[in-house]
Design a protein around this motif. Structure first.
Motif, mmCIF file in Angstrom:
data_model
loop_
_atom_site.group_PDB
_atom_site.id
_atom_site.type_symbol
_atom_site.label_atom_id
_atom_site.label_comp_id
_atom_site.label_asym_id
_atom_site.label_seq_id
_atom_site.Cartn_x
_atom_site.Cartn_y
_atom_site.Cartn_z
ATOM 1 N N ILE A 1 37.195 49.197 63.418
ATOM 2 C CA ILE A 1 36.039 49.841 62.784
ATOM 3 C C ILE A 1 34.775 49.220 63.364
ATOM 4 C CG2 ILE A 1 34.724 50.142 60.654
ATOM 5 C CD1 ILE A 1 37.305 50.259 59.110
ATOM 6 N N SER A 2 33.846 50.071 63.796
ATOM 7 C CA SER A 2 32.535 49.570 64.218
ATOM 8 C C SER A 2 31.540 49.794 63.081
ATOM 9 C CB SER A 2 32.062 50.281 65.486
ATOM 10 O OG SER A 2 31.747 51.640 65.227
ATOM 11 N N LEU A 3 30.720 48.776 62.848
ATOM 12 C CA LEU A 3 29.718 48.836 61.777
ATOM 13 C C LEU A 3 28.342 48.537 62.330
ATOM 14 C CD1 LEU A 3 28.587 48.829 58.874
ATOM 15 C CD2 LEU A 3 29.357 46.449 58.681
ATOM 16 N N ASN A 4 27.441 49.473 62.133
ATOM 17 C CA ASN A 4 26.019 49.236 62.355
ATOM 18 C C ASN A 4 25.261 49.889 61.217
ATOM 19 O OD1 ASN A 4 23.370 50.830 63.469
ATOM 20 N ND2 ASN A 4 23.450 48.718 64.165
ATOM 21 N N GLY A 5 24.237 49.230 60.744
ATOM 22 C CA GLY A 5 23.410 49.790 59.678
ATOM 23 C C GLY A 5 22.225 48.881 59.443
ATOM 24 N N GLY A 6 21.294 49.375 58.633
ATOM 25 C CA GLY A 6 20.104 48.594 58.324
ATOM 26 C C GLY A 6 18.853 49.122 58.985
ATOM 27 N N GLY A 7 19.010 50.008 59.975
ATOM 28 C CA GLY A 7 17.837 50.544 60.645
ATOM 29 C C GLY A 7 16.932 51.321 59.712
ATOM 30 N N ARG B 1 9.697 49.726 52.441
ATOM 31 C CA ARG B 1 9.054 48.558 51.838
ATOM 32 C C ARG B 1 10.065 47.786 50.994
ATOM 33 N NH1 ARG B 1 3.681 50.236 48.774
ATOM 34 N NH2 ARG B 1 3.642 47.955 48.564
ATOM 35 N N GLY B 2 9.869 46.483 50.946
ATOM 36 C CA GLY B 2 10.716 45.654 50.092
ATOM 37 C C GLY B 2 12.082 45.345 50.668
ATOM 38 N N MET B 3 12.305 45.657 51.954
ATOM 39 C CA MET B 3 13.587 45.369 52.568
ATOM 40 C C MET B 3 13.828 43.863 52.617
ATOM 41 S SD MET B 3 15.454 44.301 55.385
ATOM 42 C CE MET B 3 14.288 44.128 56.720
ATOM 43 N N GLU B 4 15.033 43.441 52.232
ATOM 44 C CA GLU B 4 15.386 42.027 52.263
ATOM 45 C C GLU B 4 16.619 41.841 53.134
ATOM 46 O OE1 GLU B 4 15.908 40.555 48.337
ATOM 47 O OE2 GLU B 4 13.799 40.840 47.762
ATOM 48 N N VAL B 5 16.493 41.023 54.160
ATOM 49 C CA VAL B 5 17.618 40.772 55.052
ATOM 50 C C VAL B 5 18.778 40.149 54.284
ATOM 51 C CG1 VAL B 5 18.383 39.370 57.020
ATOM 52 C CG2 VAL B 5 16.211 40.617 57.135
ATOM 53 N N ALA C 1 14.877 41.436 64.334
ATOM 54 C CA ALA C 1 15.254 40.175 64.972
ATOM 55 C C ALA C 1 15.936 39.251 63.969
ATOM 56 C CB ALA C 1 14.014 39.509 65.562
ATOM 57 N N GLU C 2 15.406 39.189 62.764
ATOM 58 C CA GLU C 2 16.009 38.336 61.732
ATOM 59 C C GLU C 2 17.406 38.818 61.369
ATOM 60 O OE1 GLU C 2 15.112 36.771 57.143
ATOM 61 O OE2 GLU C 2 13.629 38.014 58.213
ATOM 62 N N LEU C 3 17.561 40.132 61.241
ATOM 63 C CA LEU C 3 18.868 40.681 60.900
ATOM 64 C C LEU C 3 19.869 40.445 62.030
ATOM 65 C CD1 LEU C 3 20.634 42.324 58.961
ATOM 66 C CD2 LEU C 3 19.766 44.398 60.048
ATOM 67 N N PHE D 1 20.165 44.932 70.350
ATOM 68 C CA PHE D 1 18.788 44.677 69.917
ATOM 69 C C PHE D 1 18.060 43.787 70.923
ATOM 70 C CE2 PHE D 1 15.391 42.471 67.665
ATOM 71 C CZ PHE D 1 14.788 43.503 66.960
ATOM 72 N N ASP D 2 18.747 42.798 71.464
ATOM 73 C CA ASP D 2 18.117 41.873 72.402
ATOM 74 C C ASP D 2 18.192 42.346 73.847
ATOM 75 O OD1 ASP D 2 17.281 40.024 70.478
ATOM 76 O OD2 ASP D 2 19.239 39.051 70.432
ATOM 77 N N ASP D 3 18.693 43.563 74.070
ATOM 78 C CA ASP D 3 18.735 44.117 75.420
ATOM 79 C C ASP D 3 17.336 44.606 75.787
ATOM 80 O OD1 ASP D 3 19.983 45.082 77.836
ATOM 81 O OD2 ASP D 3 19.764 47.095 77.001
ATOM 82 N N VAL D 4 16.682 43.911 76.697
ATOM 83 C CA VAL D 4 15.298 44.243 77.064
ATOM 84 C C VAL D 4 15.228 45.573 77.804
ATOM 85 C CG1 VAL D 4 13.288 43.470 78.380
ATOM 86 C CG2 VAL D 4 14.663 41.809 77.112
#
Length: 250
Positions: free
Chosen positions: A75-81, A87-91, A135-137, A156-159
């Protein structure tokens, strides 16, 4: 192998529309890559729906995945975008949900692949805030993957993929080239040789006033209107591959 993807528009494949109007995306390309690498068909399902926050991805899509028969092997998991745009998003809240997914998959004997989505912040309104949250996530998910020995695909870190040539007109979703590059990152994280899909540099473009006004009118304003009405781009939509679909070996 039975590969199942859960997530939002990134995993659904929005931005990689084929001539017949169907949506492909990196997860479809990964399924094809897995089939080619194993020389045998792969069973593939994709439960991702655009606009979904991480909580319904975990509570609804993951539980549906773990209720499938036979069970997924990966299973691949991505989310949070979408959470990061609110507003009020908490990592810390997103990480509690992700840790729950890790536990559920481990208890079910299913391999979990964690994925960080690419960074869209360069040309977005409030991009600096979005970048900081992403970046924090990403750091937190990478640490979680390392702690549990899980594969982690970090786009995310792929420039390279931050260049505008890899993005759709809405600046929020990848285009076909962007999805192809992510597929290579994911396959590499899974231990399969994958080409480094890279576009030739395009001439630098200026952000002219009329072009920016058109962008806000066509993409930003409709997004804000949906937020004000409490609507989502995924309302009324269902998964594109809710059941096991065979992907033939190349």
């Amino acid at each position: 192998m039975r590969f199942l993807a859960i997530g939002d528009s990134f995993t659904e494949g929005v931005g990689d529309e084929l001539p017949d109007g169907t949506i492909r995306g990196w997860a479809d390309l990964v399924a094809a890559g897995l089939a080619a690498a194993s020389d045998e068909p792969v069973e593939y399902a994709n439960l991702a729906v655009r606009g979904r926050l991480l909580e319904p991805i975990i509570n609804d899509q993951l539980e549906a995945a773990l209720a499938m028969s036979p069970l997924p092997t990966l299973i691949s998991l991505n989310g949070g975008g979408n959470d990061m745009l609110r507003r009020g998003m908490e990592v810390s809240h997103l990480m509690r949900l992700t840790e729950h997914a890790v536990t559920r998959c481990a208890d079910s004997g299913v391999q979990l692949l964690l994925i960080s989505g690419p960074d869209p912040s360069t040309r977005l309104p409030f991009g600096r805030t979005i970048h900081q949250r992403g970046a924090e996530l990403t750091v937190a998910v990478a640490e979680l993957a390392g702690k549990h020995g899980l594969p982690f695909a970090n786009s995310f870190d792929d420039v390279e993929i931050r260049r505008p040539e890899y993005w759709s007109a809405d600046r929020l979703h990848l285009n076909a080239a962007g999805h192809r590059r992510v597929a290579g990152i994911v396959l590499t994280a899974l231990g399969h040789a994958a080409g480094d899909h890279r576009l030739d540099p395009a001439p630098a473009s200026s952000r002219r006033l009329l072009a920016e006004a058109r962008y806000y009118r066509e993409h930003v304003v409709p997004w804000l209107q949906r937020r004000l009405r409490g609507r989502s781009s995924g309302d009324g939509r269902s998964a594109k591959y809710p059941a096991w679909t065979p992907v033939p070996a190349a």
